[in-house]
Design a protein around this motif. Structure first.
Motif, mmCIF file in Angstrom:
data_model
loop_
_atom_site.group_PDB
_atom_site.id
_atom_site.type_symbol
_atom_site.label_atom_id
_atom_site.label_comp_id
_atom_site.label_asym_id
_atom_site.label_seq_id
_atom_site.Cartn_x
_atom_site.Cartn_y
_atom_site.Cartn_z
ATOM 1 N N ASP A 1 0.841 -1.195 0.000
ATOM 2 C CA ASP A 1 0.000 0.000 0.000
ATOM 3 C C ASP A 1 0.878 1.248 0.000
ATOM 4 N N ASP A 2 0.455 2.247 -0.731
ATOM 5 C CA ASP A 2 1.134 3.539 -0.901
ATOM 6 C C ASP A 2 2.335 3.452 -1.844
ATOM 7 N N CYS A 3 2.485 2.349 -2.564
ATOM 8 C CA CYS A 3 3.516 2.236 -3.603
ATOM 9 C C CYS A 3 2.845 2.533 -4.944
ATOM 10 N N ARG A 4 3.148 3.668 -5.517
ATOM 11 C CA ARG A 4 2.537 4.027 -6.802
ATOM 12 C C ARG A 4 3.431 3.648 -7.973
ATOM 13 N N ASP A 5 4.718 3.534 -7.714
ATOM 14 C CA ASP A 5 5.668 3.189 -8.766
ATOM 15 C C ASP A 5 6.321 1.853 -8.445
ATOM 16 N N ILE A 6 6.939 1.265 -9.471
ATOM 17 C CA ILE A 6 7.682 0.033 -9.288
ATOM 18 C C ILE A 6 9.147 0.282 -9.635
ATOM 19 N N ASP A 7 10.008 -0.540 -9.089
ATOM 20 C CA ASP A 7 11.435 -0.490 -9.395
ATOM 21 C C ASP A 7 11.893 -1.926 -9.628
ATOM 22 N N ILE A 8 12.138 -2.252 -10.900
ATOM 23 C CA ILE A 8 12.645 -3.572 -11.261
ATOM 24 C C ILE A 8 14.164 -3.479 -11.252
ATOM 25 N N SER A 9 14.810 -4.303 -10.450
ATOM 26 C CA SER A 9 16.244 -4.159 -10.176
ATOM 27 C C SER A 9 17.135 -4.245 -11.407
ATOM 28 N N LEU A 10 16.803 -5.034 -12.396
ATOM 29 C CA LEU A 10 17.708 -5.263 -13.516
ATOM 30 C C LEU A 10 17.512 -4.304 -14.686
ATOM 31 N N THR A 11 16.724 -3.247 -14.509
ATOM 32 C CA THR A 11 16.534 -2.287 -15.585
ATOM 33 C C THR A 11 16.591 -0.857 -15.078
ATOM 34 N N PRO A 12 17.258 0.038 -15.815
ATOM 35 C CA PRO A 12 17.212 1.452 -15.453
ATOM 36 C C PRO A 12 15.895 2.110 -15.861
ATOM 37 N N PHE A 13 15.084 1.429 -16.682
ATOM 38 C CA PHE A 13 13.855 2.061 -17.158
ATOM 39 C C PHE A 13 12.927 2.466 -16.025
ATOM 40 N N THR A 14 12.774 1.612 -15.002
ATOM 41 C CA THR A 14 11.776 1.916 -13.976
ATOM 42 C C THR A 14 12.126 3.154 -13.159
ATOM 43 N N ASN A 15 13.374 3.630 -13.211
ATOM 44 C CA ASN A 15 13.695 4.919 -12.597
ATOM 45 C C ASN A 15 13.033 6.067 -13.357
ATOM 46 N N THR A 16 12.697 5.835 -14.615
ATOM 47 C CA THR A 16 12.016 6.839 -15.428
ATOM 48 C C THR A 16 10.587 7.085 -14.946
ATOM 49 N N LEU A 17 9.937 6.068 -14.387
ATOM 50 C CA LEU A 17 8.522 6.172 -14.023
ATOM 51 C C LEU A 17 8.227 7.350 -13.088
#
Length: 182
Positions: free
Chosen positions: A92-108
């Motif tokens: 709860d209260d997590c609106r974004d995700i961070d997948i460890s093996l990709t820099p893309f999710t830092n873009t979100l």
């Protein structure tokens, strides 16, 4: 926006990423191939994002010696649900995700939030450690240094990295971890 390719610099891996606009949302697809601790892996992920860069769902599949899959959906208000529709209160209260093996999710969060220059924001992230598929709620900070540079800080470990982004807000390089090669 054309495809993006990153090369991992700490382990042997590459990622091929595309972002495709659909009727109401965009679909992000990434394929990560590599090895960790002498075990090969191939991970495919899809992230569905709204026009304002909110994650509505993600699906991750690992092929290889130990195939695994994970699919979660969001109500866009910080609540996550498993493939059977069960609410997962731990995120709860997590609106974004961070997948460890990709820099893309830092873009979100960079694309989703409006930052003033110098502004620092605390976010609770649904962190997915791959290839292990370990999930946790993780505090992270993002600070806008200038229009094409953000400071990322892990709230638990203290790890920090300055992340340059391109004209689309996509992370170009993750110093010491990923280098964009296309």
């Amino acid at each position: 926006m054309g495809p993006v390719v990153w090369q991992a610099t700490k382990w042997p891996a590459t990622e091929f990423l595309t972002v495709t606009k659909q009727e109401h949302n965009s679909l992000v697809k990434g394929i990560i191939n590599g090895c960790t601790e002498a075990e090969p892996f191939s991970i495919q992920y899809e992230i569905e994002i709204t026009p304002d860069w909110k994650v509505s769902s993600f699906h991750i599949i690992r092929d290889g010696l130990q195939p695994t899959a994970l699919k979660l959906t969001s109500d866009l208000n910080g609540h996550w649900f498993d493939k059977d529709g069960n609410h997962i209160e731990a995120f709860d209260d997590c609106r974004d995700i961070d997948i460890s093996l990709t820099p893309f999710t830092n873009t979100l969060p960079i694309r989703r939030l409006a930052f003033e220059q110098g502004e620092r924001k605390l976010l609770n992230m649904l962190y997915i450690k791959l290839p292990e598929f370990e999930l946790q709620k993780l505090p992270q900070y993002y600070t806008k240094i200038d229009s094409h540079l953000y400071l990322y800080e892990n709230g638990d470990s203290g790890f920090r990295a300055e992340l340059p982004v391109d004209e689309n807000g996509i992370v170009k390089d993750y110093p010491g971890i990923f280098t964009r090669i296309y």
